[in-house]
Design an enzyme around this catalytic site. Structure first.
Site, short mmCIF file in Angstrom:
data_model
loop_
_atom_site.label_atom_id
_atom_site.label_comp_id
_atom_site.label_asym_id
_atom_site.label_seq_id
_atom_site.Cartn_x
_atom_site.Cartn_y
_atom_site.Cartn_z
N LYS A 1 0.83 -1.21 0.00
CA LYS A 1 0.00 0.00 0.00
C LYS A 1 0.87 1.26 0.00
CE LYS A 1 -3.99 -2.00 2.49
NZ LYS A 1 -4.75 -1.86 3.76
N HIS B 1 -2.09 -5.21 1.60
CA HIS B 1 -3.38 -5.87 1.37
C HIS B 1 -3.11 -7.30 0.91
CE1 HIS B 1 -7.39 -6.77 -0.19
NE2 HIS B 1 -6.76 -7.34 -1.18
P1 IDP Z 1 -7.54 -6.62 6.09
O1 IDP Z 1 -6.71 -5.66 5.25
O2 IDP Z 1 -6.76 -7.15 7.26
O3 IDP Z 1 -8.20 -7.70 5.27
P2 IDP Z 1 -10.19 -5.39 6.27
O4 IDP Z 1 -11.10 -5.56 7.44
O5 IDP Z 1 -10.52 -6.12 5.01
O6 IDP Z 1 -8.70 -5.76 6.76
O7 IDP Z 1 -10.08 -3.84 5.97
C1 IDP Z 1 -9.51 -3.37 4.77
C2 IDP Z 1 -8.61 -2.21 5.09
O8 IDP Z 1 -9.40 -1.11 5.57
C3 IDP Z 1 -7.60 -2.46 6.20
O9 IDP Z 1 -6.45 -3.12 5.76
C4 IDP Z 1 -7.31 -1.05 6.69
O10 IDP Z 1 -6.39 -0.39 5.83
C5 IDP Z 1 -8.68 -0.38 6.53
N1 IDP Z 1 -9.45 -0.41 7.79
C6 IDP Z 1 -10.13 -1.47 8.33
N2 IDP Z 1 -10.73 -1.12 9.49
C7 IDP Z 1 -10.45 0.19 9.67
C8 IDP Z 1 -10.79 1.14 10.71
O11 IDP Z 1 -11.49 0.83 11.68
N3 IDP Z 1 -10.29 2.39 10.56
C9 IDP Z 1 -9.52 2.77 9.50
N4 IDP Z 1 -9.19 1.93 8.51
C10 IDP Z 1 -9.64 0.65 8.60
MG MG Z 2 -9.72 -7.60 3.84
#
Ligand code: IDP
Ligand code: MG
Length: 153
Positions: free
Chosen positions: A10, A116
């Site tokens: 990222k 990611h």
């Molecule tokens: P992951 O990347 O571990 O799969 P996801 O829940 O799919 O996590 O969330 C996608 C991305 O969104 C995260 O990697 C992070 O960058 C962002 N994100 C997730 N939750 C939050 C939050 O509560 N605040 C700010 N950004 C968040």
């Molecule tokens: Mg995810």
């Protein structure tokens, strides 16, 4: 079973000079790099990548962050690569991720978490297709391929 996963370094990963460190970890684990692209995401493409989160409060911030600076989009291949890569990434929030994981070692942040990775076979297929045509994914043999999985199980 041999699988593919989409891994994106990222904007913070690129800006913090961690691309090589992150790629090296996947290389040393034994994953095969089969595609790579350095791109500036549009907000529209970021929205499509993260569409499952479109109703979450952090969605707009996530889209802006993802399109704020270039990213390195890669595809890796290995048996069980999707789960293994997720384990190596660590928990979503850097301050909660275990030491030894990519996020645990290099991120203290909630949203700025460097990397990611696809979370299932279905997500991997959809996400890979967002970035790559089939002729951009390279089919080749690793010279040490025979040593990666063992010959005695
Ligand atoms: P992951 O990347 O571990 O799969 P996801 O829940 O799919 O996590 O969330 C996608 C991305 O969104 C995260 O990697 C992070 O960058 C962002 N994100 C997730 N939750 C939050 C939050 O509560 N605040 C700010 N950004 C968040
Ligand atoms: Mg995810």
């Amino acid at each position: 079973m041999t699988e593919r996963t989409l891994i994106i370094i990222k904007p913070d990963g690129i800006q913090r000079h961690l691309a090589g460190e992150i790629i090296a970890r996947f290389e040393r684990k034994g994953f095969k790099l089969v595609a790579a692209k350095f791109v500036q995401l549009s907000e529209e493409l970021a929205r499509r990548l993260y569409q499952v989160h479109r109703r979450k409060p952090f969605f707009e911030g996530l889209v802006k962050y993802s399109a704020s600076s270039p990213v390195l989009v890669t595809v890796w291949e290995a048996q069980g690569v999707i789960d293994m890569a997720r384990k190596m990434m660590g928990a979503t929030f850097g301050y909660e991720a275990q030491a030894g994981t990519i996020r645990g070692d290099f991120s203290c942040s909630r949203g700025y978490n460097l990397i990611h990775g696809s979370d299932s076979a279905e997500s991997a297929e959809r996400e890979i297709n967002l970035f790559f045509n089939s002729d951009e994914i390279i089919d080749y043999e690793l010279a040490d391929g025979g040593w990666l999985y063992g010959r005695n199980d």
